[in-house]
Structures are given as C-alpha cells and as structure tokens.
Motif scaffolding. Structure first.
Motif, PDB file in Angstrom:
ATOM      1  N   THR A 101       0.825  -1.212   0.000  1.00 20.18           N
ATOM      2  CA  THR A 101       0.000   0.000   0.000  1.00 20.18           C
ATOM      3  C   THR A 101       0.856   1.258   0.000  1.00 20.18           C
ATOM      4  O   THR A 101       1.728   1.434   0.846  1.00 20.18           O
ATOM      5  CB  THR A 101      -0.920   0.037   1.233  1.00 20.18           C
ATOM      6  OG1 THR A 101      -1.684  -1.158   1.297  1.00 20.18           O
ATOM      7  CG2 THR A 101      -1.864   1.224   1.146  1.00 20.18           C
ATOM      8  N   ARG A 102       0.582   2.128  -0.951  1.00 22.75           N
ATOM      9  CA  ARG A 102       1.270   3.414  -1.016  1.00 22.75           C
ATOM     10  C   ARG A 102       0.353   4.432  -1.683  1.00 22.75           C
ATOM     11  O   ARG A 102      -0.600   4.066  -2.380  1.00 22.75           O
ATOM     12  CB  ARG A 102       2.592   3.303  -1.781  1.00 22.75           C
ATOM     13  CG  ARG A 102       2.469   2.811  -3.209  1.00 22.75           C
ATOM     14  CD  ARG A 102       3.844   2.591  -3.852  1.00 22.75           C
ATOM     15  NE  ARG A 102       4.624   1.611  -3.115  1.00 22.75           N
ATOM     16  CZ  ARG A 102       5.749   1.900  -2.453  1.00 22.75           C
ATOM     17  NH1 ARG A 102       6.206   3.141  -2.442  1.00 22.75           N
ATOM     18  NH2 ARG A 102       6.408   0.962  -1.822  1.00 22.75           N
ATOM     19  N   THR A 103       0.618   5.683  -1.443  1.00 23.72           N
ATOM     20  CA  THR A 103      -0.153   6.720  -2.117  1.00 23.72           C
ATOM     21  C   THR A 103       0.126   6.649  -3.613  1.00 23.72           C
ATOM     22  O   THR A 103       1.289   6.603  -4.035  1.00 23.72           O
ATOM     23  CB  THR A 103       0.216   8.110  -1.583  1.00 23.72           C
ATOM     24  OG1 THR A 103      -0.167   8.192  -0.207  1.00 23.72           O
ATOM     25  CG2 THR A 103      -0.499   9.199  -2.359  1.00 23.72           C
ATOM     26  N   ALA A 104      -0.929   6.623  -4.404  1.00 22.95           N
ATOM     27  CA  ALA A 104      -0.797   6.513  -5.862  1.00 22.95           C
ATOM     28  C   ALA A 104      -0.492   7.897  -6.434  1.00 22.95           C
ATOM     29  O   ALA A 104      -1.338   8.536  -7.072  1.00 22.95           O
ATOM     30  CB  ALA A 104      -2.071   5.931  -6.460  1.00 22.95           C
ATOM     31  N   VAL A 105       0.735   8.357  -6.190  1.00 20.45           N
ATOM     32  CA  VAL A 105       1.097   9.730  -6.555  1.00 20.45           C
ATOM     33  C   VAL A 105       1.075   9.954  -8.063  1.00 20.45           C
ATOM     34  O   VAL A 105       0.783  11.066  -8.528  1.00 20.45           O
ATOM     35  CB  VAL A 105       2.478  10.108  -5.976  1.00 20.45           C
ATOM     36  CG1 VAL A 105       2.404  10.240  -4.465  1.00 20.45           C
ATOM     37  CG2 VAL A 105       3.545   9.093  -6.371  1.00 20.45           C
ATOM     38  N   GLU A 106       1.385   8.913  -8.852  1.00 15.62           N
ATOM     39  CA  GLU A 106       1.361   9.082 -10.305  1.00 15.62           C
ATOM     40  C   GLU A 106      -0.073   9.282 -10.796  1.00 15.62           C
ATOM     41  O   GLU A 106      -0.339  10.137 -11.637  1.00 15.62           O
ATOM     42  CB  GLU A 106       1.995   7.869 -10.998  1.00 15.62           C
ATOM     43  CG  GLU A 106       3.503   7.747 -10.803  1.00 15.62           C
ATOM     44  CD  GLU A 106       3.854   7.066  -9.487  1.00 15.62           C
ATOM     45  OE1 GLU A 106       2.918   6.594  -8.786  1.00 15.62           O
ATOM     46  OE2 GLU A 106       5.044   7.008  -9.145  1.00 15.62           O
ATOM     47  N   LEU A 107      -0.988   8.476 -10.273  1.00 12.24           N
ATOM     48  CA  LEU A 107      -2.388   8.644 -10.656  1.00 12.24           C
ATOM     49  C   LEU A 107      -2.919  10.001 -10.202  1.00 12.24           C
ATOM     50  O   LEU A 107      -3.628  10.692 -10.940  1.00 12.24           O
ATOM     51  CB  LEU A 107      -3.239   7.529 -10.038  1.00 12.24           C
ATOM     52  CG  LEU A 107      -3.233   6.162 -10.725  1.00 12.24           C
ATOM     53  CD1 LEU A 107      -4.024   5.159  -9.904  1.00 12.24           C
ATOM     54  CD2 LEU A 107      -3.807   6.260 -12.130  1.00 12.24           C
ATOM     55  N   LEU A 108      -2.581  10.385  -8.984  1.00  9.17           N
ATOM     56  CA  LEU A 108      -3.047  11.661  -8.441  1.00  9.17           C
ATOM     57  C   LEU A 108      -2.373  12.858  -9.101  1.00  9.17           C
ATOM     58  O   LEU A 108      -2.903  13.966  -9.082  1.00  9.17           O
ATOM     59  CB  LEU A 108      -2.753  11.724  -6.939  1.00  9.17           C
ATOM     60  CG  LEU A 108      -3.761  11.132  -5.964  1.00  9.17           C
ATOM     61  CD1 LEU A 108      -3.224  11.239  -4.547  1.00  9.17           C
ATOM     62  CD2 LEU A 108      -5.110  11.823  -6.067  1.00  9.17           C
ATOM     63  N   ASN A 109      -1.186  12.635  -9.662  1.00 10.50           N
ATOM     64  CA  ASN A 109      -0.329  13.729 -10.123  1.00 10.50           C
ATOM     65  C   ASN A 109       0.021  14.627  -8.933  1.00 10.50           C
ATOM     66  O   ASN A 109      -0.056  15.862  -8.994  1.00 10.50           O
ATOM     67  CB  ASN A 109      -1.002  14.550 -11.223  1.00 10.50           C
ATOM     68  CG  ASN A 109      -0.019  15.469 -11.934  1.00 10.50           C
ATOM     69  OD1 ASN A 109       1.186  15.201 -11.967  1.00 10.50           O
ATOM     70  ND2 ASN A 109      -0.524  16.564 -12.490  1.00 10.50           N
ATOM     71  N   ALA A 110       0.415  13.967  -7.836  1.00 10.29           N
ATOM     72  CA  ALA A 110       0.684  14.674  -6.585  1.00 10.29           C
ATOM     73  C   ALA A 110       2.178  14.877  -6.367  1.00 10.29           C
ATOM     74  O   ALA A 110       3.004  14.079  -6.810  1.00 10.29           O
ATOM     75  CB  ALA A 110       0.099  13.893  -5.412  1.00 10.29           C
TER      76      ALA A 110
END
Length: 399
Positions: free
Chosen positions: A92-101
């Motif tokens: 589990t990790r923050t989906a930063v690529e999907l979020l564009n975060a």
C-alpha cells in the motif's frame, strides 16, 4: 498490577457500552449535526469492473451541508483528496502518479491533492471533478480514494469519505482490520466518533476526528508505505521515513512493552506518548483486531518488527546496544522467507500461532450489570443507575 488495570478497564468498557445503548437516540442526533453529507464517487471503468493500463478514472465530489443543502468550495477550509492502494499493507502506497501529486515532503501539499487550490479541478457549483492520470505502473488491486473535508463555519463540522476502485484486476481485496473491531474499544458512547489519535485538540484546532472515521481504511490515506505521514529518522537521506499504518497501530497497542529507544525515549522517542498504553486484551491475541488469519499466514518484517521492535532484521556489524538484538535467522532483505521459519500453526523454528498462544485468563470472569432506565430507553435527571460487579477467580469462586 497490569492484570488489575486490564480488569478495571474492561469493566469500564462494559459500563460504557451499557450507556451507549441507552443513549442511541442522542447519538444519532450528534452524528447528523457534525458531518456534512458529501458524496464521493469514482467513474465507472470501461470494462465495467476495473481500470486498465492507459485508462483515466475521474473522481467526483458533491458538496452538501449537514442537512443535504448544496455547498460551494468556498464554504470549506479543507478539501483534500487522497488515493492509495493496493490493499495489501506491504504494497500500500499513495498513488502519486495517478493523483499527479507532489512527493517532495518539504513542499505543500504533498502526497495529496488540495481540491481548493489545484488548477486541474473542474468546478460546477457544488460538484467538483478531478481527472486522474492514466493507469501505468500501479500494482494490481483494490485502491481507495478518500476525501477529508472541513467546513469554515466550524472545524468540528468535518467528514472523511471513501470510495474504492479496482486497478488492473477485478478481484476485490479484503481489509485486514474492520471498523467494528476498532469501535469495540474506541467508539464514543454519546456521539459515535472513534476516539483515536486525531480526535485530540491541537495547536491547529479542535481536532481532526474524521481522519479516524473508518479505521484503518481512512488511516491508510496518510499512513502507508509512501504516504503523507512520516516520522523523523536521522538515518534516512531525507530525514523522514514513511509511517505505514501497521507500524503505527502495532506500536501504539504494544505501548509499555516497546523496547527500542528510538521508540521509547521520553524526549525523542517516536512512540513516547504511548509508552504508558496497556492493551486491554493480551497483546499476543491478534484476533482482537484482525478479521482473518493473515496475522499468521503472512508474517512480515514490518508487521512483526512493529511489536518486536528490539529485533534488527538488517546486517549486524559488531555488537548492538541493549536491548537491540540481531534476528536469530540472520539478515532478511525481504519478507519472502518469513513463513518458512514461521509457518502459520506448527513446524518451522517457531510457528506464529504458537508464539502468539494466549495463556489462560487470570480470572474466569467479571460479571457487570446495571439497573435499566426507568423508561426503558435512557436515563433522565434524578435517576441513579446502580452498577453491580462480581469478580470470580479461576475456579469460579467470587472474590
């Protein structure tokens, strides 16, 4: 002393639950007062079941107040969008690529999207839409979008909404912990809120109770293998290390039994505020919190090391300062061999269930009863409830 503390804690818990039943009608009123009726959803995949590589999900937010009337973004002090997955805690990790975060922890915001300031947010009255980036290298599994919302009117009026989506697979992953398990000890009797870390008032306001809205699903929005939450670690190149929920929950519940000075130092220890915690049940009893057998079928360095924090799974060069000790099975670069030495029920060097065998309770039972309200529903002014406690020893004899 610990056994007595545990006993009296459980008695207090039972009494609290009795009052909870009597105050159910008032609890519903409180819930309606302090939770905006916000709707969070994710667009339907073209395949009907999961998003494939190259597809871009869209997150939709409908803003409403506590009575269901439309609100505008300007009515909110906070509207933060998070996205994490898959469900398996080790992945589990923050989906930063999907979020564009943003991922730089020195900047704000990082590991989430501020829907109030992000230029990519499409606003149409009380409806907000945010289009995620196309699916690329994300691990297959169940992902969760979450929205943390706080009204300007009062920081007590807040909510945390969740919406699941499937990435690259239609197989829905099950959580390892359910809210009901946490609520057994942490739910407030009069308002239905979960009394966990974020409900406490801080220098920034009156507490962020909704961050703990649906443990551990809401918690993982920040606490994952690469999320917003991180702890200070001088050994890390960035000075920060992600703080996954398994480490945080296990560490807090282990409480007074933690040993690593990194966690227990009264001034700098990462768990210094929790070293007085005594788990009401036997801390070896993983089923108190876990909903299935993964606590014994999927051992890992992260999960086990969060409680057994005096064990070093890495290379040991020279002697270690007390109370630290090297892993008896040698350095472990990953979790692949954990179940070889530590199978679920028997065999190996030490089976997980064997190591977590709970000894018989020091007392057979503590019977708690309370006189019911006169009207059969709740106590009114002037009534004096009477609590009766009968404690018995291991042979059933009253003490």
């Amino acid at each position: 002393m610990k056994r007595l503390f545990t006993l009296f804690f459980m008695i207090a818990l039972v009494v609290t639950q009795l009052f909870t039943t009597a105050s159910a009608s008032r609890s519903k009123k409180w819930k309606q007062l302090d939770e905006p009726q916000i709707l969070l959803s994710v667009s339907r995949p073209a395949s009907g079941s999961f998003f494939k590589e190259g597809q871009s999900p869209t997150v939709k937010v409908v803003l409403k107040d506590t009575k269901g009337k439309p609100l505008l973004p300007g009515d909110f002090a906070t509207l933060n969008l998070y996205l994490y997955g898959p469900e398996d805690q080790s992945k589990t990790r923050t989906a930063v690529e999907l979020l564009n975060a943003e991922t730089d922890r020195s900047k704000r915001p990082h590991h989430y999207i501020d829907l109030l300031t992000n230029p990519e947010v499409e606003a149409d009255g009380n409806v907000l839409r945010y289009r995620l980036n196309p699916v690329t290298s994300e691990e297959p599994g169940t992902y969760t979008a979450s929205l943390y919302a706080v009204l300007k009117e009062s920081s007590l009026i807040q909510t945390m909404k969740l919406a699941n989506l499937q990435i690259k697979t239609a197989t829905v992953e099950k959580p390892v912990v359910d809210k009901v398990k946490c609520a057994a000890c942490h739910e407030g009797a009069s308002n239905g809120k979960l009394y966990l870390h974020h409900i406490d008032p801080t220098s920034r306001g009156l507490g962020s109770w909704s961050l703990d809205y649906v443990p551990v699903a809401s918690c993982k929005s920040c606490h994952n293998q690469d999320g917003y939450a991180a702890y200070n670690n001088p050994a890390s190149p960035t000075g920060k290390t992600p703080d996954p929920i398994v480490r945080r929950v296990h560490g807090v519940h282990m409480g007074e039994e933690l040993k690593n000075p990194f966690n227990t130092d009264p001034t700098t220890g990462d768990f210094r505020s929790y070293t007085g915690v005594i788990f009401p049940a036997d801390v070896k009893n993983c089923t108190v919190c876990h909903v299935d057998d993964r606590w014994k079928t999927k051992p890992s360095r992260g999960a086990c090391g969060a409680c057994h924090d005096d064990i070093l799974f890495g290379e040991v060069n020279g002697s270690l300062p007390a109370p630290m000790r090297g892993h008896i099975g040698g350095p472990q670069a990953n979790d692949l061999a954990c179940s070889t030495c530590h199978p679920a029920d028997s065999g190996g060097v030490k089976a997980v269930a064997e190591a977590h065998k709970v000894p018989p309770a020091p007392m057979n039972e503590a019977l708690v009863s309370m006189t019911p309200p006169g009207n059969g529903k709740f106590y009114v002014a002037g009534e004096t409830p009477k609590v009766t406690v009968v404690i018995k020893d291991d042979k059933g004899n009253p003490l």
